[in-house]
Scaffold this active site. Structure first.
Site, short mmCIF file in Angstrom:
data_model
loop_
_atom_site.label_atom_id
_atom_site.label_comp_id
_atom_site.label_asym_id
_atom_site.label_seq_id
_atom_site.Cartn_x
_atom_site.Cartn_y
_atom_site.Cartn_z
N HIS A 486 0.82 -1.21 0.00
CA HIS A 486 0.00 0.00 0.00
C HIS A 486 0.86 1.26 0.00
O HIS A 486 0.34 2.37 -0.21
CB HIS A 486 -0.92 0.00 1.23
CG HIS A 486 -2.25 0.64 0.98
ND1 HIS A 486 -2.47 1.52 -0.05
CD2 HIS A 486 -3.44 0.53 1.63
CE1 HIS A 486 -3.72 1.93 -0.03
NE2 HIS A 486 -4.34 1.34 0.98
N ASP A 490 -2.24 2.17 -4.54
CA ASP A 490 -3.46 2.61 -3.85
C ASP A 490 -4.56 1.58 -4.06
O ASP A 490 -4.49 0.71 -4.93
CB ASP A 490 -3.91 3.97 -4.40
CG ASP A 490 -2.92 5.08 -4.08
OD1 ASP A 490 -2.26 4.99 -3.02
OD2 ASP A 490 -2.80 6.02 -4.88
#
Length: 515
Positions: A486, A490
């Site tokens: 992450h 995204d």
């Protein structure tokens, strides 16, 4: 007269190397083409042979020193240069030169066995097992021992024939590339090949000689596996050339020999079955086994991935009807033309390559404060082996056809199970696919393979009721899981990637039209 030994050409774009090991010291006798030192570059390991026979006069570049191509490494004085030195000794003691000549000839028949290059970023290995003991005859290229690194196992062949005179690194010893692990000497008559020693072959019993020949025909790894499993050679059918038994033949035969059961029964004689066993009795029935270097590395890297990456997993499901119908329609024709079966992995590989073009951050990696975007796809295919999980890499998978992908996967999977993959084939992946469905997994969260930023998990295909066009129908469904970092990917990019994979699999025509 002296001869200079210089650094040879090391290959395109390679301009320097490091002196790893000197196999000889000043004063030692050397033969023509005998290896005198080993150089390490950032790509390969190179052994430097002696250009002439004579005596190593001087070592110019010490171990650990960085040298450029053409730099002077050492000087060798030839046999003619040694001749003037002998009259001086004769003047003092005429009887001395004769015995002094014996040690150099003896040294010329000694060959060092060193740890080979282990691959990029691999700096050490563990000696797992020796197939020979001191005093045994060895043939050139016969396997002497097995080394275990944190990625693969490799066997070390004898560089020359002769007798194993010394084992410098016992089993369990950690060694580095270039380390000397054994010494091989030639026979008494000066010949290197032990097959040329008639006095031994004539004295050997014919039955023993036949047994020896039979033993050397089998793979050393297979002999080790048979010894560990307590399996007789006669109970194993060899699939290699001329009936040679390979390691996988032993693995296929081991279930048919249920020897551990009686051992377990013998090791636990319950003196008082009515009472529960004590902790000491439980400990006596336990077995402690040292983790292999491969297993230790798997554990360390998986934990590092959890500790370093901001790992998250997103899920989707795909209707496999279109892929299964297409595969059923063309699998026979595909196999006849290309000589390989049409599986599901080529569809998933092509679908992932297609999706990575739209979401390039899933194919990227973080290096400090920079993001490295890869304009190519080196696809890692997670493969389970008896030693643990390895990830062979299919390079430039985005430019390969279905047939080329299937052939590459089949070939690398087979060699992965046999432990025959090279270090280069396990490095450089940009994205990974892990198929837990072959083991029956319905859903799981795969762990990233650092420094990659994404891994796709495939799972079991299961018939489930789904709603299609307002009606409940039974379809072959598979859950997909994308674990991603992450920090760079995204949620929108991760979901988009999975949706593109799903669309390509549910309508494979999109792959042909690049849609």
């Amino acid at each position: 007269m002296t001869t200079e030994v210089r650094v040879p050409a090391l290959g395109e774009s390679v301009t320097e190397a490091t002196i790893a090991t000197w196999f000889k010291k000043p004063g030692d006798a050397v033969a023509v083409d005998e290896m005198i030192c080993e150089l390490e570059t950032d790509k390969v390991t190179v052994e430097v042979p002696s250009p002439v026979a004579g005596q190593l006069a001087e070592i110019i570049a010490a171990e650990g020193q960085t040298v450029e191509v053409g730099a002077l490494l050492a000087t060798i004085s030839d046999a003619a240069a040694d001749a003037p030195a002998q009259p001086d000794k004769d003047a003092a003691e005429p009887a001395q030169p004769a015995p002094a000549a014996a040690p150099p000839s003896e040294r010329e028949n000694l060959t060092a066995v060193t740890v080979p290059a282990l691959g990029e970023s691999v700096t050490e290995a563990t000696v797992a097992s020796w197939f020979k003991k001191v005093g045994d005859d060895v043939k050139q290229d016969e396997m002497l021992c097995e080394l275990e690194t944190d990625k693969v196992s490799l066997e070390v062949p004898a560089p020359a024939g002769g007798v194993l005179r010394e084992i410098s690194a016992a089993e369990g010893t950690t060694v580095a590339p270039g380390d000397r692990i054994a010494m091989i000497s030639g026979s008494a008559d000066g010949m290197v090949e032990p097959a040329l020693r008639p006095q031994e072959s004539t004295q050997a019993d014919p039955a023993q000689a036949a047994a020896g020949r039979r033993d050397t025909e089998d793979s050393p790894a297979a002999r080790k596996a048979m010894a560990e499993a307590g399996i007789s050679r006669d109970s194993v059918t060899g699939s290699g050339r001329d009936g040679r038994i390979m390691k996988e033949d032993v693995a296929r035969s081991s279930p048919a020999t249920p020897e551990p059961a009686p051992a377990a029964a013998d090791s636990a004689p319950p003196a008082t079955p009515a009472r529960p066993p004590s902790p000491a009795e439980d400990a006596a029935r336990e077995e402690r086994v040292q983790m292999t270097r491969l297993r230790q590395t798997i554990a360390r890297r998986l934990k590092e991935a959890q500790n370093t990456a901001a790992m998250l997993t997103t899920y989707n499901e795909v209707d496999m009807s279109a892929v299964m119908d297409l595969r059923e329609q063309y699998k026979t024709l595909f196999e006849h033309k290309h000589g390989v079966r049409l599986g599901f992995m080529s569809f998933f590989t092509r679908a992932c390559c297609h999706a990575l073009k739209e979401v390039p951050e899933v194919n990227a990696e973080i290096d400090g404060t920079e993001v490295i975007y890869k304009n190519f796809v080196h696809m890692g295919i997670a493969t389970g082996t008896p030693s643990g999980l390895v990830v062979p890499v299919i390079r430039d998978a985005d430019s390969l056809s279905f047939a080329e992908i299937e052939m590459a996967i089949a070939e690398k999977s087979l060699r992965a199970r046999d432990g025959k993959l090279s270090m280069g084939e396990l490095q450089g992946g940009t994205f990974t696919i892990s198929n837990g469905g072959v083991y029956g997994s319905l859903m799981s969260s795969p762990i990233l393979n650092p420094p990659q930023s994404g891994i796709l998990g495939m799972h079991k295909i299961e018939q489930r009721p789904v709603v299609v066009g307002g009606e409940i129908v039974i379809r072959p469904m598979m859950y997909l899981a994308l674990s991603y970092d992450h920090r760079i990917v995204d949620g929108k990019g991760a979901v988009t990637f999975l949706v593109r994979v799903k669309e390509a699999l549910e309508d494979p025509r999109r792959l042909l039209m690049d849609l």
